[in-house]
Design a protein around this motif. Structure first.
Motif, PDB file in Angstrom:
ATOM      1  N   VAL A 112       1.165  -0.911   0.026  1.00  0.00           N
ATOM      2  CA  VAL A 112       0.126   0.227  -0.092  1.00  0.00           C
ATOM      3  C   VAL A 112       1.444   1.183  -0.213  1.00  0.00           C
ATOM      4  CG1 VAL A 112      -1.848   1.497   1.722  1.00  0.00           C
ATOM      5  CG2 VAL A 112      -2.478  -0.811   0.768  1.00  0.00           C
ATOM      6  N   GLU A 113       2.324   1.605   0.605  1.00  0.00           N
ATOM      7  CA  GLU A 113       2.600   1.899   1.011  1.00  0.00           C
ATOM      8  C   GLU A 113       3.450   2.069  -0.197  1.00  0.00           C
ATOM      9  OE1 GLU A 113       7.213   3.459   2.528  1.00  0.00           O
ATOM     10  OE2 GLU A 113       6.083   1.391   3.277  1.00  0.00           O
ATOM     11  N   LEU A 114       3.970   1.477  -1.644  1.00  0.00           N
ATOM     12  CA  LEU A 114       4.432   1.373  -2.552  1.00  0.00           C
ATOM     13  C   LEU A 114       3.167   2.787  -3.545  1.00  0.00           C
ATOM     14  CD1 LEU A 114       6.611  -1.685  -3.031  1.00  0.00           C
ATOM     15  CD2 LEU A 114       7.279   0.711  -2.742  1.00  0.00           C
ATOM     16  N   GLN A 115       2.303   1.275  -3.492  1.00  0.00           N
ATOM     17  CA  GLN A 115       0.787   1.902  -4.455  1.00  0.00           C
ATOM     18  C   GLN A 115       0.426   3.596  -4.051  1.00  0.00           C
ATOM     19  OE1 GLN A 115      -2.132  -0.781  -2.946  1.00  0.00           O
ATOM     20  NE2 GLN A 115      -0.283  -2.747  -3.996  1.00  0.00           N
ATOM     21  N   ARG A 116       0.424   4.074  -2.508  1.00  0.00           N
ATOM     22  CA  ARG A 116      -0.151   5.215  -2.707  1.00  0.00           C
ATOM     23  C   ARG A 116       0.979   6.151  -3.215  1.00  0.00           C
ATOM     24  NH1 ARG A 116      -1.487   4.734   3.659  1.00  0.00           N
ATOM     25  NH2 ARG A 116      -3.768   4.223   3.194  1.00  0.00           N
ATOM     26  N   GLN A 117       2.630   5.606  -3.367  1.00  0.00           N
ATOM     27  CA  GLN A 117       3.868   7.136  -3.969  1.00  0.00           C
ATOM     28  C   GLN A 117       3.422   6.904  -5.046  1.00  0.00           C
ATOM     29  OE1 GLN A 117       7.211   5.005  -2.809  1.00  0.00           O
ATOM     30  NE2 GLN A 117       7.075   5.286  -0.693  1.00  0.00           N
ATOM     31  N   MET A 118       3.048   6.559  -5.720  1.00  0.00           N
ATOM     32  CA  MET A 118       2.502   5.732  -7.224  1.00  0.00           C
ATOM     33  C   MET A 118       1.804   7.042  -7.762  1.00  0.00           C
ATOM     34  SD  MET A 118       2.884   1.986  -8.627  1.00  0.00           S
ATOM     35  CE  MET A 118       4.283   1.089  -7.769  1.00  0.00           C
ATOM     36  N   ALA A 119       0.735   6.731  -7.138  1.00  0.00           N
ATOM     37  CA  ALA A 119      -0.866   7.930  -6.842  1.00  0.00           C
ATOM     38  C   ALA A 119      -0.551   9.322  -6.683  1.00  0.00           C
ATOM     39  CB  ALA A 119      -1.925   7.098  -5.952  1.00  0.00           C
ATOM     40  N   ALA A 120       0.867   9.651  -5.812  1.00  0.00           N
ATOM     41  CA  ALA A 120       1.243  11.053  -5.130  1.00  0.00           C
ATOM     42  C   ALA A 120       1.362  12.152  -6.415  1.00  0.00           C
ATOM     43  CB  ALA A 120       2.108  10.189  -4.542  1.00  0.00           C
ATOM     44  N   SER A 121       2.527  11.226  -7.364  1.00  0.00           N
ATOM     45  CA  SER A 121       3.297  11.394  -8.271  1.00  0.00           C
ATOM     46  C   SER A 121       2.091  11.645  -9.588  1.00  0.00           C
ATOM     47  CB  SER A 121       4.163  11.348  -8.806  1.00  0.00           C
ATOM     48  OG  SER A 121       4.484   9.494  -8.615  1.00  0.00           O
ATOM     49  N   ASN A 122       0.693  10.901  -9.712  1.00  0.00           N
ATOM     50  CA  ASN A 122       0.631  11.027 -10.968  1.00  0.00           C
ATOM     51  C   ASN A 122      -0.961  10.838 -10.936  1.00  0.00           C
ATOM     52  OD1 ASN A 122       3.026   9.507 -13.061  1.00  0.00           O
ATOM     53  ND2 ASN A 122       3.068   8.159 -10.921  1.00  0.00           N
ATOM     54  N   ARG A 123      -1.664  11.410 -11.934  1.00  0.00           N
ATOM     55  CA  ARG A 123      -3.367  10.779 -11.740  1.00  0.00           C
ATOM     56  C   ARG A 123      -3.408   9.464 -12.247  1.00  0.00           C
ATOM     57  NH1 ARG A 123      -6.891  16.516 -14.199  1.00  0.00           N
ATOM     58  NH2 ARG A 123      -6.049  17.580 -11.782  1.00  0.00           N
ATOM     59  N   VAL A 124      -3.816   8.724 -11.432  1.00  0.00           N
ATOM     60  CA  VAL A 124      -3.845   7.295 -11.939  1.00  0.00           C
ATOM     61  C   VAL A 124      -5.637   6.583 -11.853  1.00  0.00           C
ATOM     62  CG1 VAL A 124      -1.976   6.915 -10.571  1.00  0.00           C
ATOM     63  CG2 VAL A 124      -3.801   6.296  -9.039  1.00  0.00           C
ATOM     64  N   VAL A 125      -5.481   5.104 -12.283  1.00  0.00           N
ATOM     65  CA  VAL A 125      -6.840   4.450 -12.685  1.00  0.00           C
ATOM     66  C   VAL A 125      -5.961   3.405 -12.173  1.00  0.00           C
ATOM     67  CG1 VAL A 125      -8.188   3.035 -13.310  1.00  0.00           C
ATOM     68  CG2 VAL A 125      -8.261   5.210 -14.233  1.00  0.00           C
ATOM     69  N   MET A 126      -6.821   3.045 -10.549  1.00  0.00           N
ATOM     70  CA  MET A 126      -5.746   2.332  -9.944  1.00  0.00           C
ATOM     71  C   MET A 126      -6.732   0.882  -9.310  1.00  0.00           C
ATOM     72  SD  MET A 126      -4.124   1.957  -5.818  1.00  0.00           S
ATOM     73  CE  MET A 126      -2.723   3.072  -6.688  1.00  0.00           C
TER      74      MET A 126
END
Length: 232
Positions: A112-126
Motif C-alpha cells: 500500500v505504501e508503494l501504491q500511494r507513492q505512485m498515486a501521489a505523483s500521477n493521476r492514476v486509475v488503480m
C-alpha cells in the motif's frame, strides 16, 4: 486535486481490463495492484516459502522490488526484481494462493505504501480490492464492479481456454467462491465497497459498455475544467 480513480471488486468482475482501458481514455497511469500481490506470491512460491509463515512473507515484501510499466500498446508489464513476470503471475497456482499472501497485514502495509507513492505523483486509475476503502480513500471517483459468480467463473474459464490451458468450469467456480470468502472475511482491509462508491453490476455488460459508463459518471461528477477536457 488529483482526479484519481479507484476501482474495486471481486475476482472475475473485469476490474483490470476496465481499469486499463479507462486509464487509456483518460490519459492516466494504470496501476494494477493485484499484479503486485501476484508478483510477491509468485516469488514466494519460487523460493518455496511456507505461505503460513507471515514473518518471512513480510520480510520478503520489504526486500522485493515490484515495478509496473505501461506499454505503448496499453498493456502492462510486471517486473519482480527486474524479471518480467507478466505471464508467470497469471498461472493458476499463483491465482489460488495470492489471497493468502494478500491478507497479511505487514505485506499489505508495504505494498500500500508503494501504491500511494505512485498515486501521489500521477493521476492514476488503480484497481484492486481495497483501493477506495484503504489505499486511496480520498479519490474523487470510486467504483465497485461486481458480477454473478457464474458469470465471473465463465469469464475466467474463457480466458484460460484462450491461453491454451485445460480447465474445468466447476473447479474454477469453486476456486472463485473460496477466494471471495477469503477476501471478504479477512480481518485487514476486507473486500467491500467504499461508502461513496458507485456499485456497477457487469454481469450483462460488455467491457466497452462498462468503460463508457464509468467515463459518463466521471464526466457527470467532475467540476475540474482540465479533467473535463481530457474526457472529451
Amino acid at each position: 486535486m488529483h482526479g484519481n480513480v479507484a476501482i474495486d471488486g471481486p475476482a472475475g468482475a473485469g476490474k483490470s481490463t476496465v481499469a486499463r482501458l479507462l486509464a487509456q481514455k483518460l490519459g492516466y497511469l494504470y496501476i494494477d495492484t493485484g499484479a503486485m500481490y501476484r508478483a510477491l506470491t509468485w516469488k514466494a512460491l519460487q523460493l518455496g516459502i511456507d505461505l503460513s509463515d507471515e514473518e518471512k512473507l513480510v520480510s520478503l515484501a520489504v526486500v522485493t522490488t515490484i515495478k509496473l510499466e505501461n506499454t505503448a500498446g496499453g498493456t502492462i508489464k510486471v517486473y519482480c526484481d527486474g524479471v518480467d513476470v507478466t505471464a508467470a503471475i497469471r498461472q493458476e497456482k499463483v491465482s489460488n494462493h495470492v489471497s493468502i499472501v494478500a491478507r497479511i497485514p505487514g505485506v499489505r502495509r508495504r505494498l500500500v505504501e508503494l501504491q500511494r507513492q505512485m498515486a501521489a505523483s500521477n493521476r492514476v486509475v488503480m484497481d484492486g480490492r481495497d483501493i477506495g476503502t484503504n489505499v486511496l480513500p480520498e479519490a474523487p471517483y470510486k467504483f465497485f464492479l461486481t458480477a454473478s459468480l457464474e458469470e465471473r467463473a465463465r469469464r475466467r474459464y474463457q480466458e484460460l481456454i484462450v491461453s491454451g490451458r485445460e480447465v474445468d468450469l466447476e473447479t474454477i467456480k469453486e476456486e472463485i467462491r473460496r477466494r471471495d470468502a477469503r477476501d471478504s472475511q479477512r480481518e485487514v482491509d476486507p473486500l467491500q465497497p467504499a461508502p461513496d462508491a458507485e456499485i456497477i453490476d457487469t454481469t450483462n455488460m460488455g467491457v466497452d459498455e462498462v468503460v463508457s459508463k464509468l467515463v459518463e459518471l466521471i464526466k457527470a461528477r467532475t467540476k475540474d475544467p482540465l479533467q473535463s477536457s481530457c474526457l472529451r
